[in-house]
Design an enzyme around this catalytic site. Structure first.
Site, PDB file in Angstrom:
ATOM      1  N   LYS A  66     -11.436  -4.856  -4.326  1.00 40.20           N
ATOM      2  CA  LYS A  66     -12.454  -4.008  -4.665  1.00 40.20           C
ATOM      3  C   LYS A  66     -11.890  -2.659  -4.814  1.00 40.20           C
ATOM      4  O   LYS A  66     -12.684  -1.960  -5.429  1.00 40.20           O
ATOM      5  CB  LYS A  66     -12.989  -3.984  -3.371  1.00 40.20           C
ATOM      6  CG  LYS A  66     -12.904  -3.702  -2.011  1.00 40.20           C
ATOM      7  CD  LYS A  66     -14.180  -3.671  -1.014  1.00 40.20           C
ATOM      8  CE  LYS A  66     -13.827  -4.228   0.155  1.00 40.20           C
ATOM      9  NZ  LYS A  66     -12.543  -3.867   1.102  1.00 40.20           N
ATOM     10  N   LYS A  73      -4.032 -10.381  -6.474  1.00 38.51           N
ATOM     11  CA  LYS A  73      -5.274 -10.832  -5.897  1.00 38.51           C
ATOM     12  C   LYS A  73      -6.469  -9.721  -6.424  1.00 38.51           C
ATOM     13  O   LYS A  73      -6.299  -8.687  -6.667  1.00 38.51           O
ATOM     14  CB  LYS A  73      -5.244 -10.632  -4.465  1.00 38.51           C
ATOM     15  CG  LYS A  73      -5.403  -9.400  -3.697  1.00 38.51           C
ATOM     16  CD  LYS A  73      -5.527  -9.635  -2.150  1.00 38.51           C
ATOM     17  CE  LYS A  73      -6.030  -8.337  -1.621  1.00 38.51           C
ATOM     18  NZ  LYS A  73      -6.951  -8.270  -0.701  1.00 38.51           N
ATOM     19  N   LYS A  78       0.760  -1.380   0.087  1.00 38.67           N
ATOM     20  CA  LYS A  78       0.048   0.018   0.006  1.00 38.67           C
ATOM     21  C   LYS A  78       0.846   1.474   0.003  1.00 38.67           C
ATOM     22  O   LYS A  78       0.413   2.374  -0.487  1.00 38.67           O
ATOM     23  CB  LYS A  78      -0.774  -0.112   1.129  1.00 38.67           C
ATOM     24  CG  LYS A  78      -2.165  -1.124   0.911  1.00 38.67           C
ATOM     25  CD  LYS A  78      -3.316  -0.706   1.671  1.00 38.67           C
ATOM     26  CE  LYS A  78      -4.272  -1.734   1.212  1.00 38.67           C
ATOM     27  NZ  LYS A  78      -5.642  -1.694   1.812  1.00 38.67           N
TER      28      LYS A  78
HETATM   29  P1  ATP Z   1      -8.876  -3.258  -0.469  1.00 35.80           P
HETATM   30  O1  ATP Z   1      -9.058  -3.212  -1.958  1.00 35.80           O
HETATM   31  O2  ATP Z   1      -9.777  -2.028  -0.183  1.00 35.80           O
HETATM   32  O3  ATP Z   1      -7.553  -3.239   0.070  1.00 35.80           O
HETATM   33  P2  ATP Z   1      -9.739  -6.121  -0.196  1.00 35.80           P
HETATM   34  O4  ATP Z   1     -10.717  -6.325  -1.300  1.00 35.80           O
HETATM   35  O5  ATP Z   1      -8.476  -6.497  -0.252  1.00 35.80           O
HETATM   36  O6  ATP Z   1      -9.945  -4.184  -0.169  1.00 35.80           O
HETATM   37  P3  ATP Z   1     -10.553  -6.419   2.579  1.00 35.80           P
HETATM   38  O7  ATP Z   1     -11.534  -5.368   3.225  1.00 35.80           O
HETATM   39  O8  ATP Z   1      -9.184  -5.886   2.827  1.00 35.80           O
HETATM   40  O9  ATP Z   1     -10.665  -6.410   0.896  1.00 35.80           O
HETATM   41  O10 ATP Z   1     -10.758  -7.792   2.941  1.00 35.80           O
HETATM   42  C1  ATP Z   1     -11.762  -8.446   3.655  1.00 35.80           C
HETATM   43  C2  ATP Z   1     -11.462  -9.783   3.591  1.00 35.80           C
HETATM   44  O11 ATP Z   1     -11.743 -10.412   2.322  1.00 35.80           O
HETATM   45  C3  ATP Z   1     -10.258 -10.395   4.218  1.00 35.80           C
HETATM   46  O12 ATP Z   1     -10.710 -11.383   5.138  1.00 35.80           O
HETATM   47  C4  ATP Z   1      -9.565 -10.735   3.133  1.00 35.80           C
HETATM   48  O13 ATP Z   1      -8.523 -11.625   3.496  1.00 35.80           O
HETATM   49  C5  ATP Z   1     -10.566 -11.250   2.356  1.00 35.80           C
HETATM   50  N1  ATP Z   1     -10.099 -11.068   0.731  1.00 35.80           N
HETATM   51  C6  ATP Z   1      -9.801  -9.763  -0.054  1.00 35.80           C
HETATM   52  N2  ATP Z   1      -9.501 -10.042  -1.168  1.00 35.80           N
HETATM   53  C7  ATP Z   1      -9.462 -11.280  -1.324  1.00 35.80           C
HETATM   54  C8  ATP Z   1      -9.195 -12.197  -2.558  1.00 35.80           C
HETATM   55  N3  ATP Z   1      -8.933 -11.936  -3.537  1.00 35.80           N
HETATM   56  N4  ATP Z   1      -9.426 -13.572  -2.336  1.00 35.80           N
HETATM   57  C9  ATP Z   1      -9.869 -14.182  -1.039  1.00 35.80           C
HETATM   58  N5  ATP Z   1      -9.926 -13.576  -0.100  1.00 35.80           N
HETATM   59  C10 ATP Z   1      -9.941 -12.088  -0.093  1.00 35.80           C
END
Ligand code: ATP
Ligand code: LTN
Length: 344
Positions: free
Chosen positions: A210, A207, A123
């Site tokens: 969002k 990965k 980040k």
């Molecule tokens: P951002 O893009 O804002 O960093 P994010 O999509 O990575 O957000 P988080 O809110 O950080 O999502 O994560 C929420 C949950 O979803 C966490 O338990 C994280 O491990 C899980 N998660 C996020 N992205 C993935 C993915 N691509 N595959 C599996 N689990 C995920």
């Protein structure tokens, strides 16, 4: 821990805690890696779930968008099966104990260990013009979230494993210095082929996220069926055109994981189903399975968003329930640290 629940040890249900950031509409990655399990766990555990708005501001958020995303995230969790009658479901900033506990834990966490966190490094590179102190100490706030509820298990995607290990280390350090105060939490992480890490549809080596600026990289839980179909059709794969799981075929492996989760079919069954067929047929089938599973969630979400008074009632009650638990832990933490009781 038995004293926190005032129940005999034998009857104590294990405690689950997890959180999700209100940084946008949840993706298929969030759903498969984490939220899908949250609902299932409520039957057998004492579950506490949280929309972590304090974490979200480690990246600059527009205030109006943050407010909207927070309420949407809350409603989406309910639409995905989290029942506020069975679980405690609340908004992190509604419970001041998180920030208070995080401060004490900050003083038990080393600069060196935070510097090693890969999410911080990623980040910091992505938001190079705003490497704020909150982004650096993000994992300590996450440790406070978990430890305040004496959680035994934390259902997250595999990307959060390093943060969980830090939470355990910090808890152990506090316990050693001041006497046993915190339960050491374990991760509840899906296996690799059960969607622990769903990859971007446009770059399957990264990965699915969002906050990806390219919306074609992710499927949002609220995407319309035709959008879902389009995104899967344009998913990046390879030139082999054979539906089979194999190392290095990141795009196809990712689609197979998604299809497997949504249909319950194993990889060999999927390979047989699509033997002799091309990627086009497979992508259509994946899109249809996803759209079909998401439809009832989307319907429920719309209903919930139409009843803001009900949502407010739920998140207010959730915060009260959360504070009753976290207050007991924080009191102990303050006492052990050597603070004079305030009597509040
Ligand atoms: P951002 O893009 O804002 O960093 P994010 O999509 O990575 O957000 P988080 O809110 O950080 O999502 O994560 C929420 C949950 O979803 C966490 O338990 C994280 O491990 C899980 N998660 C996020 N992205 C993935 C993915 N691509 N595959 C599996 N689990 C995920
Ligand atoms: N850092 C997590 C969100 C999060 C969390 C938590 C997860 C904040 N606090 C406590 C589990 C337990 C993420 O998914 N990025």
């Amino acid at each position: 821990m038995a004293e926190t629940l005032s129940a005999p040890q034998a009857e104590r249900k294990k405690i689950i805690f997890s959180g999700i950031q209100p940084t946008g509409v949840f993706t298929l990655g969030n759903y498969i890696g984490a939220i899908r399990n949250w609902g299932k766990l409520q039957e057998d555990y004492r579950c506490v779930y949280c929309v972590v708005d304090l974490h979200a501001i480690t990246v600059r958020q527009d205030p109006a968008a943050l407010r909207r995303h927070t309420l949407e995230a809350y409603a989406l969790l309910m639409a995905c099966g989290i029942d506020p009658e069975k679980s405690i479901l609340f908004i992190q900033s509604h419970n001041p104990h998180h920030a208070e506990c995080a401060w004490v834990l900050n003083c038990c966490t080393q600069f060196g260990e935070l510097s090693r966190m890969t999410q911080f490094k990623d980040k910091a590179a992505r938001y190079a013009d705003n490497i704020n102190a909150g982004l650096f100490t993000y994992p300590v706030l996450m440790a406070a979230d978990i430890l305040l509820y004496q959680a035994d298990l934390v259902p997250v995607g595999v990307d959060q494993k390093q943060h969980l290990e830090l939470a355990r280390d910090v808890a152990g350090r506090f316990n050693n210095a001041f006497g046993k105060t915190f339960v050491l939490p374990d991760g509840y992480i899906p296996k690799a082929d059960e969607g622990a890490r769903i990859m971007s549809l446009q770059d399957p080596t990264r990965k699915m996220s969002k906050s990806d600026p390219n919306p074609k990289g992710f499927v949002a839980i609220l995407d319309e069926p035709d959008v879902i179909m389009k995104k899967f059709r344009s998913a990046v794969t390879d030139s082999e055109a054979r539906v089979a799981y194999a190392p290095g075929k990141d795009g196809i492996n990712n689609l197979m994981s998604i299809y497997s989760v949504f249909t319950g079919k194993s990889f060999p069954v999927i390979e047989e189903e699509f033997a002799g067929k091309g990627y086009g047929d497979f992508k259509t089938a994946v899109g249809e399975a996803v759209a079909e599973t998401l439809r009832p969630i989307q319907e429920r979400y719309k209903e919930l968003m139409g009843d803001k008074a009900y949502l407010e009632e739920c998140y207010r009650r959730g915060a009260q329930q959360a504070m009753a638990i976290s207050g007991r832990t924080l009191e102990k933490v303050y006492k052990r640290t050597g603070f004079i009781p305030s009597g509040r």
